[in-house]
Design a protein around this motif. Structure first.
Motif, PDB file in Angstrom:
ATOM      1  N   TYR A   1      -5.270  -4.546  -4.775  1.00  0.00           N
ATOM      2  CA  TYR A   1      -5.396  -3.106  -4.494  1.00  0.00           C
ATOM      3  C   TYR A   1      -6.042  -2.389  -5.673  1.00  0.00           C
TER       4      TYR A   1
ATOM      5  N   LYS B   1       0.821  -1.200   0.000  1.00  0.00           N
ATOM      6  CA  LYS B   1       0.000   0.000   0.000  1.00  0.00           C
ATOM      7  C   LYS B   1       0.866   1.266   0.000  1.00  0.00           C
TER       8      LYS B   1
ATOM      9  N   VAL C   1      -5.150   4.846  -2.617  1.00  0.00           N
ATOM     10  CA  VAL C   1      -4.973   3.402  -2.748  1.00  0.00           C
ATOM     11  C   VAL C   1      -5.945   2.712  -1.805  1.00  0.00           C
ATOM     12  N   GLN C   2      -6.750   1.793  -2.354  1.00  0.00           N
ATOM     13  CA  GLN C   2      -7.736   1.058  -1.564  1.00  0.00           C
ATOM     14  C   GLN C   2      -7.362  -0.410  -1.529  1.00  0.00           C
ATOM     15  N   SER C   3      -7.213  -0.939  -0.327  1.00  0.00           N
ATOM     16  CA  SER C   3      -6.905  -2.356  -0.157  1.00  0.00           C
ATOM     17  C   SER C   3      -8.197  -3.156  -0.248  1.00  0.00           C
ATOM     18  N   GLN C   4      -8.280  -4.072  -1.232  1.00  0.00           N
ATOM     19  CA  GLN C   4      -9.501  -4.840  -1.457  1.00  0.00           C
ATOM     20  C   GLN C   4      -9.510  -6.149  -0.683  1.00  0.00           C
TER      21      GLN C   4
END
Length: 349
Positions: A283, A263, A275-278
């Motif tokens: 990501y 990230k 940045v989005q952690s899925q």
């Protein structure tokens, strides 16, 4: 808001045509004891538009609709529908609206025609108008050939069209639809979208709908309100909402190896705004330059000796808008309780 202040002048049963908006909601609140399900929401729905209401489970969408359709009392604030106050003039509101529940509620043992006839009678449609109205709505939803068919013989998509026809038989001005295409196959869903767009144009209908299909909201709605935890977090056209999210592209990447460093490394790339952690190793990277970020990401992985399991680039979508404003993705909710038909005009709730 100035538009809602104009709507205030419509108290005391003023003609519905005087209302500047089809629906005007001002600081509406719903409490259950100490719990506040809806926390002072304000918005307007313009005459003739399709307005979408999006939100996760428990956001307050269904509570909002139930207050606007007179099924639930308002704790504080006010809602005007077709110029009528839902609290002071509930019967006038009921005369002006059609409600399409998520569940299929037509009687399966009756024919298509019989279902429409019963509903027309419940709404006191004059006898001389019933046949004309039934023929018109059957034509509008392309069910004329199945007029005499038992409802239980219809496909899921045809039954949904019957529900919509039933909600139109008394000539409402405003249509409320709760998850109108839930459970339909993709072909039937697209057919319903086309039908709703056509109904809007040919019958001059205003529609307010809830949906969990982002493509549905994008293709159908003129404007969208996102509700989360009982508050309104975003409101605008699909284009405006997408433009409000930092970054014009989304790069979705999955690393073969999980690491807590990914990230931070992705956030350090040029032009990356978020940045989005899925999930583990996956990501979503919001960037103003998709091609450059993709090149930098591949070079970074190569330099570190890491493998990428997948990599894709796309434009900002309503999914990204929802994540941006709520911090989570919109998932399909569990089936809700049956959204009941409003009491017929003249009967107190």
């Amino acid at each position: 808001m100035s538009a809602v202040r104009k709507a205030r002048t419509q108290e005391g049963g003023a003609p519905a045509t005087a209302a500047p908006f089809a629906i005007a909601v001002e600081n509406i609140v719903k409490r259950y004891g100490a719990f506040e399900a809806v926390k002072g929401i304000t918005f307007e729905v313009k005459d003739g538009e399709i307005f979408g209401l999006l939100g996760p489970n428990g956001a307050g969408k269904s509570t909002l609709i139930r207050m606007m359709t007179t099924l639930m009392p308002v704790t504080a604030g006010r809602a005007l529908v077709a110029g009528h106050d839902v609290t002071k003039e509930p019967n006038a509101v009921r005369n002006m609206i059609g409600v399409i529940p998520q569940a299929l509620t037509s009687d399966q043992d009756l024919t298509v025609y019989e279902n429409l006839l019963i509903y027309a009678k419940l709404y006191s449609v004059p006898k001389e108008k019933r046949e004309k109205n039934i023929a018109a709505v059957l034509e509008a939803v392309d069910l004329t050939k199945w007029r005499g068919a038992q409802t239980k013989t219809l496909s899921g998509g045809m039954r949904r069209r019957l529900e919509i026809a039933r909600g139109l038989v008394h000539d409402p001005r405003i249509f409320f639809l709760d998850e109108p295409t839930t459970g339909l196959d993709p072909v039937s869903r697209i057919a319903v979208w086309e039908m709703l767009n056509n109904l809007k144009k040919t019958r001059n209908l205003t529609m307010l709908l809830t949906t969990h299909y982002m493509e549905e909201a994008d293709r159908l709605c003129d404007r969208i309100a996102i509700v989360d935890h009982g508050t309104l977090v975003a409101l605008g056209t699909p284009v405006e909402l997408k433009q409000s999210v930092p970054g014009s592209n989304v790069v979705e990447v999955q690393f073969a190896r999980e690491s807590d460093d990914w990230k931070a490394r992705l956030e350090a790339l040029t032009d990356v705004t978020e940045v989005q952690s899925q999930s583990a190793g996956v990501y979503r990277v919001l960037t103003s330059n998709g091609s450059q970020t993709t090149t930098q990401l591949v070079e970074m992985a190569s330099r570190l000796g890491e493998q990428l399991s997948s990599l894709s680039v796309q434009n900002t979508s309503l999914d990204d808008v929802f994540v941006h404003y709520t911090g989570r993705q919109l998932r399909d909710e569990q089936v809700k309780a049956v959204f009941q038909m409003p009491p017929r005009p003249g009967v107190n709730a």
